[in-house]
Design a protein around this motif. Structure first.
Motif, PDB file in Angstrom:
ATOM      1  N   UNK A  81      -0.324  -7.943   8.979  1.00 45.70           N
ATOM      2  CA  UNK A  81      -0.030  -8.471   7.647  1.00 45.70           C
ATOM      3  C   UNK A  81      -0.169  -7.355   6.606  1.00 45.70           C
ATOM      4  N   UNK A  82      -0.143  -7.722   5.336  1.00 46.58           N
ATOM      5  CA  UNK A  82      -0.156  -6.705   4.267  1.00 46.58           C
ATOM      6  C   UNK A  82      -1.440  -6.771   3.450  1.00 46.58           C
ATOM      7  N   UNK A  83      -2.584  -6.866   4.140  1.00 44.65           N
ATOM      8  CA  UNK A  83      -3.887  -6.882   3.479  1.00 44.65           C
ATOM      9  C   UNK A  83      -4.277  -5.457   3.091  1.00 44.65           C
ATOM     10  N   UNK A 130      -7.197  -1.917   4.212  1.00 47.42           N
ATOM     11  CA  UNK A 130      -6.391  -0.906   4.910  1.00 47.42           C
ATOM     12  C   UNK A 130      -6.805   0.479   4.432  1.00 47.42           C
ATOM     13  N   UNK A 131      -8.075   0.855   4.671  1.00 43.00           N
ATOM     14  CA  UNK A 131      -8.578   2.112   4.081  1.00 43.00           C
ATOM     15  C   UNK A 131      -7.866   3.358   4.587  1.00 43.00           C
ATOM     16  N   UNK A 132      -7.266   3.286   5.781  1.00 42.52           N
ATOM     17  CA  UNK A 132      -6.614   4.476   6.318  1.00 42.52           C
ATOM     18  C   UNK A 132      -5.410   4.897   5.485  1.00 42.52           C
ATOM     19  N   UNK A 133      -4.927   4.001   4.616  1.00 46.55           N
ATOM     20  CA  UNK A 133      -3.781   4.329   3.772  1.00 46.55           C
ATOM     21  C   UNK A 133      -4.205   4.675   2.344  1.00 46.55           C
ATOM     22  N   UNK A 134      -5.514   4.742   2.121  1.00 47.71           N
ATOM     23  CA  UNK A 134      -6.015   5.176   0.823  1.00 47.71           C
ATOM     24  C   UNK A 134      -5.448   4.361  -0.319  1.00 47.71           C
ATOM     25  N   UNK A 147       1.530   2.290   3.094  1.00 44.86           N
ATOM     26  CA  UNK A 147       1.002   1.125   3.798  1.00 44.86           C
ATOM     27  C   UNK A 147       2.108   0.113   4.087  1.00 44.86           C
ATOM     28  N   UNK A 148       2.996  -0.110   3.118  1.00 42.34           N
ATOM     29  CA  UNK A 148       4.095  -1.049   3.312  1.00 42.34           C
ATOM     30  C   UNK A 148       5.023  -0.619   4.430  1.00 42.34           C
ATOM     31  N   UNK A 149       5.315   0.671   4.487  1.00 47.37           N
ATOM     32  CA  UNK A 149       6.159   1.187   5.558  1.00 47.37           C
ATOM     33  C   UNK A 149       5.460   1.013   6.908  1.00 47.37           C
ATOM     34  N   UNK A 150       4.173   1.315   6.949  1.00 45.93           N
ATOM     35  CA  UNK A 150       3.407   1.137   8.187  1.00 45.93           C
ATOM     36  C   UNK A 150       3.434  -0.321   8.639  1.00 45.93           C
ATOM     37  N   UNK A 151       3.183  -1.261   7.708  1.00 46.52           N
ATOM     38  CA  UNK A 151       3.135  -2.677   8.065  1.00 46.52           C
ATOM     39  C   UNK A 151       4.506  -3.184   8.523  1.00 46.52           C
ATOM     40  N   UNK A 167      -3.582 -14.463  -0.639  1.00 44.79           N
ATOM     41  CA  UNK A 167      -2.562 -13.817  -1.463  1.00 44.79           C
ATOM     42  C   UNK A 167      -2.347 -12.347  -1.122  1.00 44.79           C
ATOM     43  N   UNK A 168      -1.859 -12.092   0.083  1.00 45.87           N
ATOM     44  CA  UNK A 168      -1.470 -10.735   0.463  1.00 45.87           C
ATOM     45  C   UNK A 168      -0.066 -10.479  -0.082  1.00 45.87           C
ATOM     46  N   UNK A 169       0.042  -9.636  -1.082  1.00 43.24           N
ATOM     47  CA  UNK A 169       1.328  -9.355  -1.712  1.00 43.24           C
ATOM     48  C   UNK A 169       2.074  -8.278  -0.922  1.00 43.24           C
ATOM     49  N   UNK A 170       3.398  -8.226  -1.037  1.00 41.59           N
ATOM     50  CA  UNK A 170       4.158  -7.208  -0.297  1.00 41.59           C
ATOM     51  C   UNK A 170       4.115  -5.861  -1.007  1.00 41.59           C
ATOM     52  N   UNK A 171       3.781  -4.792  -0.312  1.00 39.54           N
ATOM     53  CA  UNK A 171       3.816  -3.468  -0.931  1.00 39.54           C
ATOM     54  C   UNK A 171       5.255  -3.080  -1.291  1.00 39.54           C
ATOM     55  N   UNK A 172       5.433  -2.153  -2.208  1.00 40.48           N
ATOM     56  CA  UNK A 172       6.790  -1.696  -2.571  1.00 40.48           C
ATOM     57  C   UNK A 172       7.544  -1.214  -1.344  1.00 40.48           C
TER      58      UNK A 172
END
Length: 466
Positions: free
Chosen positions: A192-194, A198-202, A208-212, A242-247
């Protein structure tokens, strides 16, 4: 004791006759029934605008729109009048080969509001049925187009998509499924997009969005593209808070679905009809799905209704020869609910409710964001009029609560304390402990401030107890 026909209700101290009847005869949804044998259930008597009133006269701010439903607010006389007028004219007729005027008018209106070529509206009684219908139509679509092995669905970890056997198989919450195994086969999960966890993406939401999104491609490849029929995603994921979608996330997902000939289903049972400031949330987040599922806010809760809206590509094989979709519901496309929904959408236009959400979402977010000064509040996130407040044991490490603490916090303390303090919202620990807030779209700064103040007092009180 009261007796009616073959039914006997035992009265007892602390229970009104109505509460005793509830205790003895009503099986509530998603509720532990044992405590309700000892503790009277709260009875909501009436509502007006953004406020609920229980049968003891307590005034309670509706911070959840009933259940992400009552977009236009409570007590709308014109919606009640629309129901009465249609019921007098024609209360019911099935939507099987013949139909009724309000159902046609609503289908036309939804097709006009939906993006691209999503022109074909299949009505249901509610959201879970809409998701069930989407999976069934996806499987049959590929059978009709010469790819019969494509039947699986990819959804996201911890996402909720409904309780029917098919929709539950798409749901990503193991605890909700265990009692009903084995489920419909074919449901598989991706990340998901939590972003909060997701600390590995700083601090890079784009990475992070591309990874997810790429985890969805990974799942499709793992199962085999020739077996995957659909990807089912909420624009903003409900369960988990409420996990919003990253750009760029949905744009990449759309690209993946196109690459592997997989249908993209936007599950907008919560997110549609103004919750994010547009009729359909996919518009706001910049993607065009093949299917939209929706319900809840379509009628603002004044009548039960849902829909699966498909594009012309999905509909095409069903327009050929003797092909048909062997699926339906008695109350799918109910004329009274359709008539209500048409008037509800008129209210949206007349009062500019979508624009109201866009104008005020920043104020709602910043008002709730004041709670971040509390040690128990780790994150405040959301979009539109749909926000989640994640509760943590330690803010610095983002450590969550253990099982006993969650039991006390989410199940035992917060639901009653919030209501007693005058706010109805949703404490939830299906993932990590959160409080969800989704007020009616007619709400403004006064209601935002009231919610923040009640939340603050309640969280300060429970922090002292913990």
């Amino acid at each position: 004791m009261t007796t009616t026909a073959n039914v006997t209700t035992e009265t007892s101290p602390g229970f009104s006759p109505l509460q005793a009847a509830s205790r003895d005869h009503l099986w509530m949804h998603f509720s532990r029934m044992a405590p309700l044998q000892e503790r009277p259930a709260r009875v909501i008597d009436h509502a007006e605008g953004v406020y609920l009133y229980d049968d003891k006269g307590q005034k309670i701010l509706d911070g959840l729109s009933g259940l992400f439903v009552v977009q236009a607010g409570h007590g709308r006389e014109e919606l009640a009048a629309a129901a009465a007028e249609q019921a007098k004219k024609l209360a019911f007729f099935p939507n099987w080969g013949m139909t009724t005027e309000p159902v046609i008018r609503l289908a036309e209106r939804l097709a006009h509001e939906a993006p691209g070529t999503l022109n074909r509206v299949f009505f249901t009684s509610g959201g879970g049925e809409a998701v069930e219908s989407a999976w069934k139509v996806a499987k049959q679509y590929f059978k009709l187009t010469g790819k019969p092995m494509k039947h699986k669905v990819i959804s996201r970890m911890s996402a909720y998509h409904g309780t029917t056997q098919g929709a539950l198989a798409i749901t990503g919450l193991p605890a909700m499924k265990q009692a009903f195994e084995p489920l419909t086969p074919g449901g598989f999960r991706a990340a998901n997009t939590d972003f909060y966890r997701a600390p590995e993406h700083g601090d890079d939401p784009v990475a992070f969005g591309l990874w997810a999104a790429n985890r969805i491609e990974e799942a499709i490849l793992q199962e085999g593209p020739d077996t995957v029929a659909a990807v089912v995603l909420e624009p903003v994921q409900n369960s988990g808070g409420c996990f919003t979608p990253p750009p760029g996330y949905f744009q990449r997902v759309r690209e993946i679905c196109d690459t592997y000939d997989v249908l993209l289903v936007s599950d907008e049972v919560i997110c549609a009809f103004g919750r994010h400031g547009t009729t359909f949330a996919c518009e706001k987040f910049g993607y065009e799905p093949d299917i939209i599922t929706c319900a809840k806010g379509m009628s603002s809760g004044y009548g039960p209704i849902g829909a699966m809206i498909a594009n012309e590509r999905v509909m095409a094989p069903f327009l050929e020869g003797k092909n048909f979709f062997p699926h339906g519901y008695t109350f799918g496309g109910h004329p009274v609910s359709a008539a209500i929904s048409l008037v509800n959408l008129d209210i949206f236009e007349r009062e500019g409710l979508n624009q109201r959400v866009l104008d005020n979402e920043g104020a709602l977010g910043s008002t709730l964001g004041k709670l971040l000064d509390l040690p128990i509040v780790g994150d405040v996130r959301g979009d539109g009029y749909f926000w989640g407040i994640e509760l943590v044991k330690d803010k610095a490490s983002k450590q969550t609560f253990d099982a006993a603490e969650r039991e006390f916090l989410i199940k035992q303390y917060l639901p009653d304390a919030l209501m007693d303090n005058g706010l109805y919202c949703r404490p939830d620990d299906r993932v990590n402990p959160v409080i969800q807030v989704a007020p009616p779209l007619i709400s403004g700064q006064a209601e935002f401030d009231e919610m923040e103040q009640i939340l603050r007092k309640t969280l300060e009180d429970v922090s002292a107890l913990l």
